[in-house]
Design a protein around this motif. Structure first.
Motif, PDB file in Angstrom:
ATOM      1  N   VAL A 108      -4.631 -34.376  72.714  1.00 17.80           N
ATOM      2  CA  VAL A 108      -5.938 -33.752  72.943  1.00 17.80           C
ATOM      3  C   VAL A 108      -6.905 -34.292  71.901  1.00 17.80           C
ATOM      4  O   VAL A 108      -6.525 -34.473  70.744  1.00 17.80           O
ATOM      5  CB  VAL A 108      -5.820 -32.218  72.806  1.00 17.80           C
ATOM      6  CG1 VAL A 108      -7.189 -31.551  72.829  1.00 17.80           C
ATOM      7  CG2 VAL A 108      -4.923 -31.663  73.902  1.00 17.80           C
TER       8      VAL A 108
ATOM      9  N   PRO B 171      -6.472 -26.899  64.989  1.00 16.37           N
ATOM     10  CA  PRO B 171      -5.611 -28.089  65.075  1.00 16.37           C
ATOM     11  C   PRO B 171      -5.279 -28.383  66.534  1.00 16.37           C
ATOM     12  O   PRO B 171      -5.059 -27.466  67.323  1.00 16.37           O
ATOM     13  CB  PRO B 171      -4.356 -27.654  64.299  1.00 16.37           C
ATOM     14  CG  PRO B 171      -4.809 -26.558  63.393  1.00 16.37           C
ATOM     15  CD  PRO B 171      -5.923 -25.863  64.101  1.00 16.37           C
ATOM     16  N   LEU B 172      -5.269 -29.672  66.886  1.00 14.35           N
ATOM     17  CA  LEU B 172      -5.171 -30.054  68.293  1.00 14.35           C
ATOM     18  C   LEU B 172      -3.732 -30.191  68.769  1.00 14.35           C
ATOM     19  O   LEU B 172      -2.843 -30.563  67.997  1.00 14.35           O
ATOM     20  CB  LEU B 172      -5.905 -31.381  68.500  1.00 14.35           C
ATOM     21  CG  LEU B 172      -7.396 -31.368  68.150  1.00 14.35           C
ATOM     22  CD1 LEU B 172      -7.965 -32.789  68.209  1.00 14.35           C
ATOM     23  CD2 LEU B 172      -8.167 -30.455  69.082  1.00 14.35           C
ATOM     24  N   ARG B 173      -3.497 -29.915  70.043  1.00 17.21           N
ATOM     25  CA  ARG B 173      -2.208 -30.201  70.668  1.00 17.21           C
ATOM     26  C   ARG B 173      -2.070 -31.713  70.817  1.00 17.21           C
ATOM     27  O   ARG B 173      -3.079 -32.422  70.938  1.00 17.21           O
ATOM     28  CB  ARG B 173      -2.104 -29.542  72.041  1.00 17.21           C
ATOM     29  CG  ARG B 173      -2.024 -28.032  71.975  1.00 17.21           C
ATOM     30  CD  ARG B 173      -1.905 -27.417  73.358  1.00 17.21           C
ATOM     31  NE  ARG B 173      -0.623 -27.761  73.981  1.00 17.21           N
ATOM     32  CZ  ARG B 173      -0.228 -27.305  75.167  1.00 17.21           C
ATOM     33  NH1 ARG B 173      -1.020 -26.489  75.853  1.00 17.21           N
ATOM     34  NH2 ARG B 173       0.939 -27.661  75.666  1.00 17.21           N
ATOM     35  N   PRO B 174      -0.827 -32.217  70.836  1.00 11.80           N
ATOM     36  CA  PRO B 174      -0.642 -33.667  70.992  1.00 11.80           C
ATOM     37  C   PRO B 174      -1.387 -34.179  72.227  1.00 11.80           C
ATOM     38  O   PRO B 174      -1.323 -33.571  73.298  1.00 11.80           O
ATOM     39  CB  PRO B 174       0.883 -33.802  71.177  1.00 11.80           C
ATOM     40  CG  PRO B 174       1.474 -32.563  70.568  1.00 11.80           C
ATOM     41  CD  PRO B 174       0.447 -31.487  70.730  1.00 11.80           C
TER      42      PRO B 174
ATOM     43  N   MET C 177      -9.010 -35.349  75.480  1.00 15.00           N
ATOM     44  CA  MET C 177      -8.507 -34.038  75.909  1.00 15.00           C
ATOM     45  C   MET C 177      -8.066 -34.132  77.355  1.00 15.00           C
ATOM     46  O   MET C 177      -8.642 -34.838  78.165  1.00 15.00           O
ATOM     47  CB  MET C 177      -9.641 -33.029  75.742  1.00 15.00           C
ATOM     48  CG  MET C 177      -9.608 -31.853  76.700  1.00 15.00           C
ATOM     49  SD  MET C 177     -10.467 -30.437  75.978  1.00 15.00           S
ATOM     50  CE  MET C 177      -9.632 -29.119  76.849  1.00 15.00           C
TER      51      MET C 177
END
Lengths: 354, 354
Positions: free
Chosen positions: B309, B304-307, B1
């Motif tokens: 992270v 859902p994760l950001r690119p 992250m």
């Protein structure tokens, strides 16, 4: 002064082609239009008073134009049940808003919280099952004008992504705190999102680019396109300190659960309002507190200025100043909005005349 | 992250030349050193428990090194009076800290607030006349572990400039909120300044540049030089949303007045602590609330994760995870700090042996 880089700057912009109405005219028009879409005269009057106040404070798009959005909102057509207290102790109250409009249910709840705090010294009051809440400042001003201090935390449906996340999971979750000063209340009111949902919708309607760093698209990538942002997520406020904005937003979402957010639909991300209302006199003699807080405000206002700055502002000061002027000079209402409301109000007058 | 761009990043850096101590050793050493500079064994033990906890949570410079600062602080030499309740109702309490150290007076006040909230359901508690307060998370954890919700607002001496101002007029004024989850408390704790005062002092001692946008010099101009910043002002947190950081800071300064900030010295910019403590059961059955808050945390963690992270963090999660490890593995204490404390502790042992 360097203007607040407020993402809410647009919502304060005056409409360009506008009609000027007195406060009484705006109030009558808005109330009639709200009655036309099915609200009782009491609910319509309470809602319209809030909207007119917002417009007077300079938040034009939070004023009468909201009535058109309310008319389009599917919740407006849903059944409403009476607002009722579902749980009560000498110091607390949980209120079911009965799917009434927030403007009305929160107003009624604020009045109940005031009564409770006057009796017990302090009141913890939760409200759930109502949406469309307007400006928290409005409710807290009612409280502060009764010489009470108030805090209001509001959770909502997800439109904001958590720090590092690519999907909306949090509401715009505002918090507000008000204190009586004997000199007009001191009210601090902020959203925990980098941009208000209504502001984003407005920019999308007007095809206007977003400021940097307030939203991501559906893939979690930064975007300044309001249409992409509507398919994606708003970010928490705070710029380089965004982790603080996120943490506060999550905490307010959790406080909403205390106020019954999950009760109507079993969803833990939903609308709710948590009030803490108390008498400053519980701790400090009223005169002492008023003296102290006015002294603090005076000191802050007198701070030597940074180069290029012409004034230190106190929260709510600008809005209350504008309101004083608007109450004399009346309000500007966008002509298209005015025409639409007039049509609704006339139809309502026709029904009432029948 | 992407790591939190925390201006407090440095205060979490581990010392390079360090001695490893078990929790018991660190506690004995710190307590003895605090006794040596004049604290009673009760006050020394309460203070040291807080410092060791901070170090375990990864805030190394908020741990045992603080004892050297406490030793140098002129207030440590000033007379202390017993902590006493000066005003009380069934739902509230105002406490005079008697110039005791904050670590101890706030701890004692938190315990009193817990008792009060257990009896009345809710308690509003103010504390004044004590400085050096440590991490608010520490006090709120005590509260949340008793199945109570807590809020803590702390005002302090001016080191932060108001938005547009060129002089320190506000404290670093943190706010914290804690909720019990049945699964370890959820605690959100943030300062309203862009950088902590202790972090600024540390950077000045180490000649380390400040991040952009956290401070101004004595003329109100931006600076990254920690020495110039110490002569100038820290800025409120919030980057482009700094007006929110400022508004919140001012509001917390005003809440401090409710908690008696001005009573000891007649200054409206001074240390005070305002607690709001209540039982979630006032509004929502305890099991329902615990279910809901754990469900919310689960949902947020599963965003859902950001690119780029790798994890969504929950406030206080990292600190509590580090603490679990530290409790097994012990603490690293800077060798110079260790030697200084050992000298103080040995001198104290000598006095006690006499």
């Amino acid at each position: 002064m360097v203007p607040a880089l407020g993402a809410d700057a647009m919502s304060r912009h005056q409409p360009s082609d506008a009609v000027r109405l007195s406060i009484a005219e705006a109030t009558a028009l808005g109330t009639r239009a709200l009655e036309h879409i099915g609200y009782s005269s009491e609910e319509a009057a309470a809602t319209c008073a809030h909207l007119v106040d917002a417009a007077c404070c300079g938040y034009h798009f939070a004023g009468l134009p909201r009535i058109l959005e309310i008319a389009d909102d599917p919740r407006t057509k849903e059944a409403r049940q009476p607002i009722r207290v579902v749980r009560e102790t000498p110091v607390s109250m949980l209120v079911d808003g009965g799917n009434h409009i927030g403007y009305y249910a929160i107003y009624k709840t604020a009045l109940m919280a005031i009564d409770k705090a006057k009796q017990a010294g302090i009141a913890l009051v939760g409200l759930y099952n109502c949406a469309l809440s307007g400006r928290n400042t409005y409710y807290l001003e009612l409280i502060a004008r009764e010489n009470l201090a108030g805090m209001l935390f509001s959770s909502a449906w997800p439109v904001v992504a958590p720090e590092g996340g690519a999907r909306p999971m949090l509401g715009t979750n505002p918090m507000a705190i008000a204190l009586p000063t004997g000199n007009g209340p001191l009210i601090f009111d902020m959203g925990t999102a980098a941009i208000m949902r209504g502001e984003l919708a407005l920019r999308s309607r007007l095809n206007k680019e977003l400021p940097e760093g307030v939203a991501i698209d559906a893939n979690g990538l930064p975007t300044r396109d309001p249409h992409e942002a509507l398919k994606g997520s708003i970010l928490p406020f705070g710029g380089v300190d965004r982790h603080k904005g996120y943490g506060l937003s999550l905490t307010i979402q959790a406080l909403g659960l205390l106020a019954g957010a999950s009760l109507p639909r079993g969803r833990v991300q939903d609308y709710a309002q948590l009030f803490v209302v108390f008498s400053p006199g519980l701790l400090i003699p009223e005169d002492q507190f008023k003296h102290d807080i006015n002294e603090l405000i005076k000191l802050i206002k007198a701070t030597p200025l940074r180069p290029g700055v012409d004034e230190i502002r106190i929260p709510s000061e600008r809005a209350f100043r504008e309101r004083e002027r608007a109450r004399k000079e009346g309000l500007l209402v966008d002509r298209k909005v005015f025409e639409a409301l007039k049509k609704m109000a006339s139809a309502q007058a026709g029904i009432q005349a029948e």
